[in-house]
Enzyme design. Structure first.
Site, short mmCIF file in Angstrom:
data_model
loop_
_atom_site.label_atom_id
_atom_site.label_comp_id
_atom_site.label_asym_id
_atom_site.label_seq_id
_atom_site.Cartn_x
_atom_site.Cartn_y
_atom_site.Cartn_z
N ARG A 32 33.85 52.92 45.47
CA ARG A 32 33.98 54.34 45.15
C ARG A 32 33.13 54.74 43.95
O ARG A 32 32.59 55.84 43.91
CB ARG A 32 35.45 54.63 44.88
CG ARG A 32 35.82 56.04 45.14
CD ARG A 32 37.30 56.23 45.19
NE ARG A 32 38.04 55.23 44.41
CZ ARG A 32 39.35 55.22 44.30
NH1 ARG A 32 40.06 56.13 44.89
NH2 ARG A 32 39.97 54.30 43.59
N LYS A 72 57.88 33.01 42.14
CA LYS A 72 57.11 33.27 40.93
C LYS A 72 57.93 32.82 39.73
O LYS A 72 59.14 32.69 39.82
CB LYS A 72 56.83 34.77 40.82
CG LYS A 72 55.92 35.25 41.93
CD LYS A 72 55.19 36.50 41.54
CE LYS A 72 54.15 36.87 42.56
NZ LYS A 72 52.91 36.10 42.44
N HIS A 126 51.18 32.98 54.31
CA HIS A 126 50.72 31.65 53.86
C HIS A 126 51.65 30.50 54.30
O HIS A 126 51.20 29.51 54.85
CB HIS A 126 50.57 31.62 52.35
CG HIS A 126 49.71 32.71 51.79
ND1 HIS A 126 48.51 33.07 52.36
CD2 HIS A 126 49.87 33.54 50.74
CE1 HIS A 126 47.98 34.06 51.67
NE2 HIS A 126 48.78 34.37 50.69
#
Ligand code: NAD
Length: 482
Positions: free
Chosen positions: A51, A329, A240
């Site tokens: 952009r 995480k 995954h």
């Protein structure tokens, strides 16, 4: 070691989102490494399309910085880097408007492979596909590379597949899952199907269970709000972990070719049993100093940053052998691995507590890509028959030398596959839909029940309940190390 790099055909690669984070950290440095290795022919060209208004010189400076930051110094030879930079152009395009498209069309050459990497948010995929078609930039041999996330659920994935199918044939669509580009993942297939040693044992009769872990030490950080709309199940499991599960569990394909491999993966996904709520644990990291809820805007978020589950594959090969998946995480260790735990020998000829235990094959994707097989042997020396487990370590760096361990990163390998027109390591549309069809009911169930994730200490192994999930089956997760 002699280089076995074979140059690919000349190409024009357009990177939509060529100024973005993924392009800067992975795609552009990866392309440079392929150039450095001699795999990119002199006629190859890379066009950044994004952009921002930017001239060619500024884009080249941006790419030079990216390469210098993310490629090892040893490879940043200034002369080669200069030659690489000369292959770069830039065009400002508006994916949703008309600006820049005529100019891009004018830049594309005939007679070379045309590849378009959609490294932009998924809401732009359809707009870009439509314009590539309308501005006649994509011929029948052109390829598009589509980043994750591929849909948010089955319905959106189907819609996206339908949109892309309006402008491109399935053979032109490369849905990327960079886990499939990892050296060890391909090695999993080499080990399974290139040896006589493992495949006869690779079934419920000899395998006790399989664990697949993808753990990260980082939290959601600056991507909090994106992540919060997704969660571990959508962000990691649906793609995954599912891919790793498929490659571990699939039947031998008749050939190492795209449809043969993907047909077998699809059969695994379709054979997955629905997961019962008591076989799944969701978690959210939380302590008095650090919390998922501080990292995201929605302070009442019920999104999981951790998930662990027991999965069954309903077919002859795997009947009764559970697959345990976990990902999260802010965990103790950054590791991605598959552990195949074999059964104990049916009868021990040795006295009790001699130390005999079951064989374990670990396929490590990161860190230190490699494989490790534990084998029971006699402890050397006098003192009777005492047994110990020793690792047959196949860390690539040690086994094959540093040069061989310096393997291409997943992204660069996959991009070269796109240019070569090899879809084996890319997801087919029906595979992605089947994966959503399996994950949707799990996620919908949580939402309907307003299921609250269990808290876990940042830097830990996840919620206590995840440990119990295996303890109930008298098994244990492979320990994570700090
Ligand atoms: P980013 O926000 O850093 O970059 C977005 C890019 O898209 C920029 O170059 C921007 O100019 C361009 N763009 C945005 N709107 C545009 C428009 N209307 N017209 C033309 N260009 C436009 O994003 P990113 O982190 O690089 O991620 C890109 C894609 O890759 C996303 O789909 C993301 O989910 C996926 N992905 C990213 C990572 C990562 O590590 N960053 C990892 C896996 C997948």
């Amino acid at each position: 070691m002699v280089s076995r790099v074979i140059p690919v055909d000349p190409f024009d690669l357009v990177i939509f989102g060529g100024t973005g984070d993924l392009a800067r950290r992975k795609i552009l440095p990866g392309l440079y490494r392929r150039f450095w290795d001699g795999q990119m022919p002199p006629e190859a060209r890379i066009i950044g399309a994004a952009r921002s208004e930017m001239d060619e010189a500024s884009y080249r400076a941006f790419v030079r910085d990216a390469v210098t930051e993310f490629v090892s110094k040893r490879k940043c030879d200034s002369e080669l880097l200069d030659q690489f930079i000369e292959r770069l152009s830039y065009v400002a395009v508006d994916a949703r408007g008309e600006d820049g498209w005529e100019q891009l069309a004018g830049m594309m050459r005939d007679g070379v492979v045309k590849a378009y990497y959609f490294s932009v948010g998924p809401s732009l995929f359809g707009d870009i596909a439509e314009r590539l078609h309308r501005f006649k930039i994509a011929d029948d041999d052109a390829r598009i590379v589509v980043e994750k996330p591929f849909g948010h659920n089955l319905e959106t994935a189907r819609a996206l597949n339908a949109t892309l199918a309006r402008h491109f044939d399935e053979t032109q669509i490369y849905r990327i899952d960079h886990y499939l580009g990892k050296e060890t993942v391909q090695n999993l297939m080499a080990v399974r199907f290139g040896n006589m040693l493992f495949e006869p044992l690779w079934n419920a009769q000899y395998v006790d269970h399989i664990q697949i872990t993808v753990a990260e030490t980082v939290g959601v950080g600056g991507r909090g709000d994106y992540y919060d709309r997704s969660g571990a199940m959508r962000d990691m499991v649906q793609n995954h972990l599912m891919q790793l599960l498929c490659l571990t569990a699939m039947e031998p394909p008749s050939k190492f070719d795209p449809d043969a491999v993907r047909d077998e993966k699809l059969k695994v996904i379709r054979a997955l049993e629905p997961v019962e709520p008591h076989d799944i644990v969701r978690g959210q990291y939380r302590s008095k100093d650090e919390s998922y809820l501080v990292d995201v805007e929605n302070k009442d978020s019920l999104t999981e940053s951790f998930v662990a589950m027991k999965v069954h594959i309903a077919n002859w090969r795997w009947n009764g052998t559970p697959f345990y998946l976990r990902t999260g995480k802010r965990m103790k260790e950054r590791v991605s691995e598959i552990v195949v735990r074999f059964k104990e020998p049916p009868h021990s000829i040795f006295e009790e507590d001699t130390g005999q235990s079951a064989n374990e094959l670990t396929i490590r994707l990161q860190p230190n890509e490699g494989m490790d097989l534990t084998v029971t042997i006699k402890e050397p020396g006098p003192g009777g028959m005492r047994l110990i487990d020793v690792p047959l370590d196949m860390t690539f760096a040690e086994a094959l030398g540093e040069e061989a361990a310096d393997v291409p990163d997943a992204y660069e390998r996959l991009i070269m596959d796109v240019i070569r027109g090899n879809q084996t390591l890319f997801m087919r549309g029906d595979e992605v839909e089947a994966a959503w069809a399996w994950t949707d009911p799990i996620i919908n169930g949580w939402e309907a029940r307003e299921d609250k994730p269990k808290p876990y200490e940042p830097g830990s192994t996840g919620p206590e309940e995840a440990l119990i999930l295996l303890h109930k089956d008298e098994r244990r997760w492979r320990e994570l190390r700090a």
